[in-house]
Design an enzyme around this catalytic site. Structure first.
Site, short mmCIF file in Angstrom:
data_model
loop_
_atom_site.label_atom_id
_atom_site.label_comp_id
_atom_site.label_asym_id
_atom_site.label_seq_id
_atom_site.Cartn_x
_atom_site.Cartn_y
_atom_site.Cartn_z
N ASN A 79 0.79 -1.23 0.00
CA ASN A 79 0.00 0.00 0.00
C ASN A 79 0.83 1.28 0.00
OD1 ASN A 79 0.68 -0.64 2.62
ND2 ASN A 79 -1.15 0.25 3.49
N GLU A 132 5.01 -3.85 12.41
CA GLU A 132 4.10 -2.72 12.17
C GLU A 132 2.88 -3.32 11.48
OE1 GLU A 132 4.91 0.13 13.38
OE2 GLU A 132 6.99 -0.35 13.83
N CYS A 166 -3.05 1.37 6.97
CA CYS A 166 -3.16 0.86 8.34
C CYS A 166 -3.71 1.93 9.26
CB CYS A 166 -1.78 0.40 8.82
SG CYS A 166 -0.54 1.69 8.68
P1 NAD Z 1 0.36 -9.29 4.28
O1 NAD Z 1 0.65 -9.47 5.70
O2 NAD Z 1 -0.46 -10.30 3.59
O3 NAD Z 1 1.71 -9.15 3.43
C1 NAD Z 1 2.72 -8.24 3.78
C2 NAD Z 1 4.06 -8.79 3.34
O4 NAD Z 1 4.37 -9.95 4.09
C3 NAD Z 1 4.11 -9.21 1.88
O5 NAD Z 1 5.37 -8.86 1.35
C4 NAD Z 1 3.94 -10.73 1.96
O6 NAD Z 1 4.47 -11.40 0.84
C5 NAD Z 1 4.70 -11.04 3.22
N1 NAD Z 1 4.31 -12.26 3.94
C6 NAD Z 1 3.07 -12.78 4.06
N2 NAD Z 1 3.11 -13.87 4.85
C7 NAD Z 1 4.40 -14.03 5.25
C8 NAD Z 1 5.10 -14.96 6.08
N3 NAD Z 1 4.46 -15.97 6.68
N4 NAD Z 1 6.43 -14.81 6.27
C9 NAD Z 1 7.08 -13.78 5.70
N5 NAD Z 1 6.50 -12.87 4.89
C10 NAD Z 1 5.17 -12.99 4.67
O7 NAD Z 1 -0.25 -7.82 4.17
P2 NAD Z 1 -1.42 -7.28 3.29
O8 NAD Z 1 -2.68 -7.82 3.86
O9 NAD Z 1 -1.17 -7.41 1.85
O10 NAD Z 1 -1.26 -5.71 3.70
C11 NAD Z 1 -2.17 -5.02 4.42
C12 NAD Z 1 -1.94 -5.13 5.92
O11 NAD Z 1 -0.76 -4.44 6.30
C13 NAD Z 1 -3.06 -4.46 6.69
O12 NAD Z 1 -3.40 -5.24 7.81
C14 NAD Z 1 -2.43 -3.14 7.14
O13 NAD Z 1 -3.03 -2.54 8.27
C15 NAD Z 1 -1.02 -3.55 7.37
N6 NAD Z 1 -0.13 -2.36 7.32
C16 NAD Z 1 0.45 -1.90 8.47
C17 NAD Z 1 1.25 -0.76 8.45
C18 NAD Z 1 1.92 -0.19 9.69
O14 NAD Z 1 2.86 0.59 9.56
N7 NAD Z 1 1.44 -0.53 10.88
C19 NAD Z 1 1.46 -0.11 7.23
C20 NAD Z 1 0.85 -0.61 6.07
C21 NAD Z 1 0.06 -1.75 6.13
#
Ligand code: NAD
Length: 488
Positions: free
Chosen positions: A162, A260, A294
């Site tokens: 995002n 995060e 987020c």
């Molecule tokens: P996601 O958790 O599905 O994926 C995020 C990343 O993690 C991707 O690169 C994915 O390939 C990787 N990933 C997934 N499973 C993994 C594992 N088991 N081991 C290692 N890597 C893995 O995230 P999403 O759903 O696509 O993104 C949205 C989420 O991210 C929302 O919940 C949002 O709130 C959160 N977010 C948090 C912040 C923050 O700063 N707190 C910022 C942006 C987004």
């Protein structure tokens, strides 16, 4: 930009198509993956996918390169970041175009990410010259005792789609300047703006070879990165579910993990609030970048006396926002990132409506295009109240007293951010003090960040880590304590 034939464009597509960045651009063991533009369904790029063998090679290479980097003069490391910032400024148009086309945000979202990325680079460059240690009082007079910060070694950075450029910069810049090497795993939806472009910017900046490896791929690549024995720390941004899995894998190291994660953030509108201003902040917080942040507002908690005017104002804002291809002039909301995400938003809204919520505007999607949606009559058991939506949906929930507003805002496992609106700042601060969130903003949007601020959440929104400003010293270094029997 993605035709793979023009060599005069930046970055030359023939260099990186089908490749990963690991000691230069190389063909990976994991094959390739196609990037599709969410607004049009057109193919945009083909990137290499890092297989576990690529990750192992990158980890070993990063560990080798990091030893010399840790000994480089701190200002030499800082200069690399400043040169990367200059390169980012020079290539703003290309970077913005990629952010718009890969992530489906409007150009202003691209500009925001670029400005925020530049801020992260400038802020992190300053970390190098801050004091890095303490003179301690020795246990025995005459002895010397001091402690200073040393790099962790190899840091893994795993990001969502995002805000791909911003999230890469906010972890990579402080990690590198404090003497670490980085393995960067961007999300499969945005490997160019969150990885390929970042590698090119640091290449142009003259970052020595081996210190940055860009390893696109999905969860499998992520798992290999987290488990790699050379990785000392994982800086993860993403969903709470994946964050928990990352923490479990990393615990076997054991290695440091900074998480995060998601949020279910409230905009709280007290009975003395400026309703129009609060509704504008509410609309921006729920509808900006299709609600895919987020820090988006997931609940609009409004005093019962103000529900009607607030909802009217919010509806006015929602109905004025045009939805379409983000490259078209006048469009405010582009597509959501994927079919998976569109189905999720649809399920949350439809199940909530089936349970008694009412759609005041929006609520029906056209493919990946989900309109700004306002819901009322939202009950506590409904998914729109409980779950992070990650779509342009604003559930309005009334309350009667400040105490009740605090209770509802805290009625979630998440604890990322909030906003409180009141004409009395002391009263708003009093409410803010009672919220269990890592961030809170008075008379403003919930969705804020700044390069010098400690960004992060409580509860299921993180594990107590903070990214930004001097918090990065704690995040990306460890202490070494040294004693000398006789002070010299
Ligand atoms: P996601 O958790 O599905 O994926 C995020 C990343 O993690 C991707 O690169 C994915 O390939 C990787 N990933 C997934 N499973 C993994 C594992 N088991 N081991 C290692 N890597 C893995 O995230 P999403 O759903 O696509 O993104 C949205 C989420 O991210 C929302 O919940 C949002 O709130 C959160 N977010 C948090 C912040 C923050 O700063 N707190 C910022 C942006 C987004």
């Amino acid at each position: 930009m993605a035709d793979g034939t023009r060599e005069d464009i930046w970055p030359d597509t023939t260099r990186w198509t089908g490749r990963i960045y690991s000691d230069g651009w190389r063909v990976s063991e994991g094959g390739t993956s196609r990037v599709t533009e969410p607004a049009t369904g057109e193919p945009l790029a083909e990137v290499g996918v890092a297989a576990p063998e690529d990750v192992a090679r990158a980890g070993a290479g990063a560990a080798r390169a990091q030893r010399a980097w840790a000994l480089a003069a701190p200002l030499e490391r800082a200069e690399v970041l400043l040169r990367a910032a200059r390169a980012l400024r020079e290539h703003t148009d290309v970077v913005r175009e990629w952010i718009v086309r890969e992530s489906g945000g409007v150009p202003a979202k691209g500009d925001y990410e670029i400005a925020a990325g530049l801020g992260q680079l400038a802020q992190a460059a300053g970390l190098a010259s801050l004091p890095q240690g303490e003179i301690l009082t020795p246990a025995v007079p005459g002895q010397a005792s001091h402690a200073y910060r040393v790099p962790l070694g190899v840091v893994a950075v795993i990001n969502p789609w995002n805000a791909p450029l911003l999230f890469a910069m906010r972890a990579l810049a402080p990690a590198l300047v404090l003497g670490n090497a980085v393995l960067l795993k961007p999300d499969p939806h945005t490997p160019v703006s969150g990885g390929v472009l970042v590698a090119h910017l640091f290449e142009e900046a003259g970052l020595p070879a081996g210190l940055l490896h860009v390893l696109p791929g999905g969860a499998e690549t992520g798992r290999a990165v987290v488990a790699d024995p050379h990785v000392a720390m994982v800086s993860f941004t993403g969903s709470t579910e994946a964050g928990r899995a990352v923490a479990r894998t990393a615990s076997a190291g054991p290695k440091r993990v900074a998480l995060e994660l998601g949020g279910k953030n409230s905009i709280v509108v007290l009975d003395d609030a400026d309703v129009e201003a609060a509704a504008t902040a509410g609309a921006l917080s729920s509808f900006g970048y299709q609600g895919q942040a987020c820090v988006a507002a997931g609940r609009h908690l409004v005093h019962a006396d103000l529900v009607e005017p607030y909802t009217e104002a919010l509806l006015g804002q929602a109905r004025a926002l045009r939805v379409g291809d983000p490259r078209d002039h006048g469009v405010a909301l582009g597509p959501v990132i994927s079919e998976h995400q569109a189905l999720r938003i649809e399920r949350i809204v439809d199940e909530s409506v089936a349970a008694g919520a009412r759609v005041l505007t929006g609520g029906r999607r056209d493919g990946l295009f989900y309109p700004p949606t306002v819901l009322d009559r939202v009950g506590r058991a409904m998914p729109a109240y409980r779950e992070e939506i990650f779509g342009p949906v604003a559930p309005v929930v009334p309350f009667r007293t400040d105490e009740e507003a605090v209770e509802i805002a805290n009625d979630t496992e998440y604890g990322l951010t909030a906003a409180v609106h009141s004409r009395s700042v002391p009263r708003a601060l009093g409410v803010a003090d009672q919220l269990r969130t890592g961030m809170v903003h008075i008379n403003d949007v919930s969705a804020k960040d700044a390069p010098n601020a400690p960004f992060g959440g409580m509860g299921a929104s993180g594990n107590g880590s903070r990214v930004g400003g001097t918090a990065n010293l704690e995040q990306f270094t460890q202490w070494r304590w040294v004693t000398v029997p006789e002070a010299v």
